[in-house]
Every structure is written in structure tokens, then in C-alpha cells.
Design a protein around this motif. Structure first.
Motif, mmCIF file in Angstrom:
data_model
loop_
_atom_site.group_PDB
_atom_site.id
_atom_site.type_symbol
_atom_site.label_atom_id
_atom_site.label_comp_id
_atom_site.label_asym_id
_atom_site.label_seq_id
_atom_site.Cartn_x
_atom_site.Cartn_y
_atom_site.Cartn_z
ATOM 1 N N LYS A 188 33.165 7.098 -24.495
ATOM 2 C CA LYS A 188 33.390 6.606 -25.852
ATOM 3 C C LYS A 188 34.174 5.294 -25.870
ATOM 4 N N VAL A 189 35.132 5.178 -24.971
ATOM 5 C CA VAL A 189 36.014 4.012 -24.991
ATOM 6 C C VAL A 189 35.530 2.911 -24.060
ATOM 7 N N ARG A 192 32.700 0.429 -25.077
ATOM 8 C CA ARG A 192 33.152 -0.458 -26.162
ATOM 9 C C ARG A 192 34.097 -1.528 -25.641
ATOM 10 N N GLN A 195 32.023 -4.091 -23.857
ATOM 11 C CA GLN A 195 31.381 -5.008 -24.800
ATOM 12 C C GLN A 195 32.387 -6.004 -25.363
ATOM 13 N N LEU A 196 33.577 -5.511 -25.673
ATOM 14 C CA LEU A 196 34.597 -6.362 -26.282
ATOM 15 C C LEU A 196 35.117 -7.419 -25.317
ATOM 16 N N ALA A 201 28.197 -3.852 -22.576
ATOM 17 C CA ALA A 201 28.444 -2.418 -22.713
ATOM 18 C C ALA A 201 27.575 -1.607 -21.759
ATOM 19 N N GLN A 205 28.565 1.468 -19.244
ATOM 20 C CA GLN A 205 27.991 2.790 -19.484
ATOM 21 C C GLN A 205 27.394 3.327 -18.188
#
Length: 250
Positions: A188-189, A192, A195-196, A201, A205
Motif C-alpha cells: 500500500k505504501v 505510492r 511513484q512520488l 510505481a 510493486q
């Protein structure tokens, strides 16, 4: 001739065996410039302590010739270089050219040149004669190899009698509560954050998924025993988030 329809895992996806090396290569080419960031995000910065501990317990000694596989960033080579001293040598091998370039440039900027050799290679088919090294290290790399058994067998082949393989990988968390928190962070973290901070991302993953598909502590012990290693032992770090696997060639 019949077509080979064999598949293997790429994260949670099944892909043709012949495609995995290319797909993994694309991931690491994508993250090469942000590899330290990637490890910081995956481990919350603790990877630096794990690597220092790995070097301290490696048993690498002055004059040893060491092969550091999947070592493109140079992190482990930099930690082992003072241990082998001027009489030793570390060969840094990685299948990914971008990773090797990042690591070589980084260590050259630090003035770490003597005693290091950099080469692109496939861990499943090592370009060395039998009994070439006192130790082979591999940190956070084996889970990305298509044929782990072949890689371990070739690591065994290039070790000298009395030599040892030291493999550190993400493994199975032993604490149920920590396992749930770790899964939440991973799925979940982490993507993200990837990507940030890195604009990618998907690679993050995959890296989270690849950890779950890698053999756990006992699975790794079995693989190393099957490759011929003796006295295989496992040392868990951080409740099994990471494990150090050691095996000897006698």
C-alpha cells in the motif's frame, strides 16, 4: 521441435522463462539512479545497518578473493574492501550494465579503485574457472534470478574448497503483527512512495511482490543443500524481514 511453454514468476505474474531476465533488467535499469532511495523506501533505511552487519559476520579476511554478485551499486564491495586489504581482490558482478555504471562511478568518486574489478555477468553462468574464489556474496539479488538452483550450483563451482557463500535476502517475517504491518507497507505504501519520489510505481510493486515469491528461510536452506553446500545456516535480522544464509564448500 515443440515449443517450450515453461513459465516462471515475475512478481505475482507468470511469464515465459525467456522473458524474465529482460523484465527484471528493465526494472533495475529504471531504478538504477535511485537505488539507494529504493532500498531506503523498502527497508525504512535499515538496509544500511543490515549491510554493515552482513560484512561484519561475513568471515572475509585479508588476502581473500571475493565475488560480489548482484553488487552493481558497490555497497557491499565498499564494506568488504577494507577486510580483504591490499592483498585481496573483490570482483563486482552484475547482469545490469546501468547498475554497474552507477556503482563504479560512485566508488571511484570515493577513491575506491584499487582491489576492485567490475564485470557484467549472469549469475547462472559465471565466467570463471572452478575454485576461483574464497567467498561469494550476494545481497538482495538472488530473488531476481530466473533459475536460482543454477545460480547456486555455479556459485558452488567457483568457490575454493573451504570457501563460503553468503546470501542476504528479504525473507519471511516471523512476527504475525509485524508481518501485517510489513505487508501494508510493501503493497500500500511502497508503490505510492515509488511513484512520488522516483516516478515509478510499477517497479516498486514488482520488488515487493518478488520478495513474497522468493523461498523463505527453510526453502533457501534446502536450495543451498541441494546445490552441494555444507553446514548451511540461517541468521534472521529484524524478525526475519531479512535473513543471511551461509554455506560452505568442503
Amino acid at each position: 521441435m515443440s515449443k517450450d511453454n515453461s513459465t516462471t514468476h515475475f512478481g505475482f505474474r507468470d511469464v515465459p522463462v525467456g522473458d524474465k531476465q529482460r523484465l527484471v533488467g528493465e526494472v533495475f535499469t529504471s531504478v538504477a539512479g535511485n537505488y539507494d532511495l529504493m532500498n531506503d523506501l523498502m527497508s525504512m533505511g535499515i538496509h544500511r545497518l543490515w549491510k554493515r552487519h552482513f560484512a561484519l559476520v561475513s568471515g572475509v579476511r585479508r588476502g581473500d578473493r571475493v565475488l560480489d554478485l548482484a553488487g552493481g551499486t558497490g555497497d557491499i564491495a565498499a564494506l568488504l574492501l577494507p577486510l580483504v586489504g591490499k592483498d585481496g581482490e573483490i570482483v563486482v558482478g552484475d547482469i545490469n550494465a546501468a547498475m554497474l555504471e552507477v556503482g563504479r562511478d560512485r566508488l571511484t568518486d570515493r577513491g575506491l579503485v584499487d582491489g576492485l574489478c567490475w564485470a557484467r555477468m549472469n549469475a547462472e553462468m559465471l565466467p570463471f574457472p572452478d575454485t576461483s574464489f574464497d567467498a561469494v556474496t550476494m545481497v538482495f539479488g538472488l530473488r531476481n534470478v530466473t533459475n536460482k538452483a543454477a545460480a547456486l550450483a555455479d556459485i558452488y563451482r567457483v568457490l575454493k574448497p573451504g570457501g563460503r557463500a553468503l546470501i542476504m535476502e528479504f525473507s519471511k517475517v516471523k512476527s504475525p503483527l509485524l508481518s501485517k504491518l510489513y505487508d501494508f507497507h510493501s503493497f500500500k505504501v511502497l508503490p505510492r512512495l515509488g511513484q512520488l519520489f522516483a516516478g515509478d510505481a510499477d517497479s516498486y510493486q514488482y520488488l515487493a511482490e518478488s520478495i513474497r515469491k522468493h523461498p523463505d528461510q527453510e526453502g533457501m536452506r534446502e536450495l543451498m543443500n541441494e546445490a552441494g553446500f555444507d553446514r548451511v545456516d540461517v541468521r534472521n535480522l529484524s524478525h526475519g524481514i531479512v535473513a543471511i544464509h551461509r554455506g560452505y564448500k568442503f
